[in-house]
Enzyme design. Sequence first.
Site, mmCIF file in Angstrom:
data_model
loop_
_atom_site.group_PDB
_atom_site.id
_atom_site.type_symbol
_atom_site.label_atom_id
_atom_site.label_comp_id
_atom_site.label_asym_id
_atom_site.label_seq_id
_atom_site.Cartn_x
_atom_site.Cartn_y
_atom_site.Cartn_z
ATOM 1 N N ARG A 108 0.880 -1.182 0.000
ATOM 2 C CA ARG A 108 0.000 0.000 0.000
ATOM 3 C C ARG A 108 0.904 1.214 0.000
ATOM 4 O O ARG A 108 1.689 1.415 0.922
ATOM 5 C CB ARG A 108 -0.910 -0.007 1.229
ATOM 6 C CG ARG A 108 -1.645 1.304 1.427
ATOM 7 C CD ARG A 108 -2.750 1.240 2.440
ATOM 8 N NE ARG A 108 -3.891 0.512 1.919
ATOM 9 C CZ ARG A 108 -5.119 0.569 2.444
ATOM 10 N NH1 ARG A 108 -5.362 1.331 3.492
ATOM 11 N NH2 ARG A 108 -6.106 -0.132 1.913
ATOM 12 N N HIS A 135 -7.391 0.610 -6.398
ATOM 13 C CA HIS A 135 -7.577 -0.230 -5.196
ATOM 14 C C HIS A 135 -8.283 -1.528 -5.633
ATOM 15 O O HIS A 135 -9.431 -1.779 -5.294
ATOM 16 C CB HIS A 135 -8.417 0.540 -4.177
ATOM 17 C CG HIS A 135 -8.427 -0.062 -2.810
ATOM 18 N ND1 HIS A 135 -7.613 -1.123 -2.436
ATOM 19 C CD2 HIS A 135 -9.162 0.237 -1.698
ATOM 20 C CE1 HIS A 135 -7.851 -1.428 -1.163
ATOM 21 N NE2 HIS A 135 -8.780 -0.628 -0.701
ATOM 22 N N GLN A 138 -10.185 -4.121 -3.239
ATOM 23 C CA GLN A 138 -11.514 -3.739 -2.760
ATOM 24 C C GLN A 138 -12.593 -4.167 -3.754
ATOM 25 O O GLN A 138 -13.691 -4.564 -3.373
ATOM 26 C CB GLN A 138 -11.576 -2.220 -2.544
ATOM 27 C CG GLN A 138 -12.893 -1.749 -1.967
ATOM 28 C CD GLN A 138 -13.128 -2.236 -0.556
ATOM 29 O OE1 GLN A 138 -12.271 -2.086 0.293
ATOM 30 N NE2 GLN A 138 -14.298 -2.827 -0.286
ATOM 31 N N ASP A 223 -17.380 6.912 -1.604
ATOM 32 C CA ASP A 223 -16.115 6.822 -0.865
ATOM 33 C C ASP A 223 -15.888 8.191 -0.230
ATOM 34 O O ASP A 223 -16.590 9.156 -0.563
ATOM 35 C CB ASP A 223 -14.992 6.458 -1.867
ATOM 36 C CG ASP A 223 -13.641 6.195 -1.200
ATOM 37 O OD1 ASP A 223 -13.595 6.031 0.039
ATOM 38 O OD2 ASP A 223 -12.626 6.149 -1.931
ATOM 39 N N CYS A 263 -16.269 1.397 0.624
ATOM 40 C CA CYS A 263 -15.088 0.593 0.978
ATOM 41 C C CYS A 263 -14.695 0.749 2.443
ATOM 42 O O CYS A 263 -14.022 -0.118 2.983
ATOM 43 C CB CYS A 263 -13.924 0.944 0.061
ATOM 44 S SG CYS A 263 -13.381 2.657 0.173
ATOM 45 N N ARG A 291 -13.432 -8.782 2.017
ATOM 46 C CA ARG A 291 -12.028 -8.483 1.722
ATOM 47 C C ARG A 291 -11.170 -9.700 2.030
ATOM 48 O O ARG A 291 -10.275 -10.071 1.268
ATOM 49 C CB ARG A 291 -11.547 -7.283 2.556
ATOM 50 C CG ARG A 291 -12.119 -5.935 2.158
ATOM 51 C CD ARG A 291 -11.654 -5.503 0.778
ATOM 52 N NE ARG A 291 -10.214 -5.485 0.666
ATOM 53 C CZ ARG A 291 -9.425 -4.479 1.067
ATOM 54 N NH1 ARG A 291 -9.966 -3.385 1.562
ATOM 55 N NH2 ARG A 291 -8.111 -4.535 0.936
HETATM 56 N N1 NVA Z 1 -10.080 6.550 -1.533
HETATM 57 C C1 NVA Z 1 -9.691 6.125 -0.202
HETATM 58 C C2 NVA Z 1 -9.904 4.654 -0.043
HETATM 59 C C3 NVA Z 1 -9.576 4.124 1.332
HETATM 60 C C4 NVA Z 1 -9.743 2.637 1.457
HETATM 61 C C5 NVA Z 1 -8.252 6.486 0.064
HETATM 62 O O1 NVA Z 1 -7.417 6.301 -0.827
HETATM 63 O O2 NVA Z 1 -7.957 6.979 1.156
HETATM 64 N N1 CP Z 2 -11.231 -0.336 2.493
HETATM 65 C C1 CP Z 2 -9.972 -0.358 2.933
HETATM 66 O O1 CP Z 2 -9.026 -0.575 2.176
HETATM 67 O O2 CP Z 2 -9.839 -0.154 4.281
HETATM 68 P P1 CP Z 2 -8.490 0.068 5.083
HETATM 69 O O3 CP Z 2 -7.935 1.414 4.662
HETATM 70 O O4 CP Z 2 -8.891 0.038 6.514
HETATM 71 O O5 CP Z 2 -7.523 -1.021 4.746
#
Ligand code: NVA
Ligand code: CP
Length: 309
Positions: A108, A135, A138, A223, A263, A291
């Site tokens: 990540r 992502h 997800q 989101d 998500c 997930r």
């Molecule tokens: N769009 C959000 C998704 C988090 C799971 C982010 O990137 O923070």
């Molecule tokens: N939806 C998701 O990726 O959650 P986290 O940021 O908690 O991993």
Amino acid sequence: MNDTPNPKHFLSLLDFSADELRRLIRRATELKGFLHAGERHEPLRAKTLGMVFEKSSTRTRVSFEAGMTQLGGHAMFLSPRDTQLGRGEPIEDSARVLSRMVDCIMIRTFEHEKLTRFAAHSQVPVINALTDLLHPCQLLADMQTYHEHRGDIQGKTVAWIGDGNNMCHSYINAARRFDFKLHIACPAGYDPKPEILQPGADRCTILRDPMAAAEGADLIVTDVWASMGQEEEQKHREAAFKDHQVNDALMARAAPDALFMHCLPAHRGEEVTASVIDGPQSVVWDEAENRMHSQKALLEALLSDSAGA
Ligand code: NVA
Ligand code: CP
């Protein structure tokens, strides 16, 4: 320099064919059944997953870690605070070293390009656990969840309400692979990237009006308005997105049996009201649980000798 065979990675949904993705979703539901029935399934005994997190996470970390345990393997949490990555060791060198020791690596991070550079120098499969661009993990969970509640998503209409962000980009890729229509309601200036949208243009349309986007939709998704790394834009974004809230009025425009997904983490009162996310059409807790099941199917496909995606 003996850099690598070329393992199969999961950096984007587009790395897998439509058939491979459908197989993963079905396998995820099967693995969920094994777990809920108390049956052990441990094809990844003695395998290790390295988990590199340069951003925060609850679901992704716990689902991968618990999933590896259930599959008989082990997961190792690696944060930049504790590794040399955080002190500037080149990403290529980190990839070479880690991939000589572990069997799979999930990352990540911020720039998608960092992930692709890492993958190019890894001897083992690399999984995108979220970048600023995509992502895909997800979407495995979201597609599994839709399938479990409503059957095949092919030919259905999905409304994306909000930012043209990493999740929106992954919905565009999902529309291409799973063959559904995607209505994207984002304020001007927050569109998805053209290079992601354009190849999906036959299935994906930008509609500025969230109500029009939701009309007759089978699935409503949103989101956060400010993603990780955009914290300083929060106030500005609250103003830009104020008409893009998923609330009861918007849900009333969707099909009567429409589902709601997010998500998570969610900000009640911003992108979604409590009445929707905690209401009867919301499947966000199944989505979060999935997930784990869908990533187990992914790990199994990438890692077990017998399984192949
Ligand atoms: N769009 C959000 C998704 C988090 C799971 C982010 O990137 O923070
Ligand atoms: N939806 C998701 O990726 O959650 P986290 O940021 O908690 O991993």
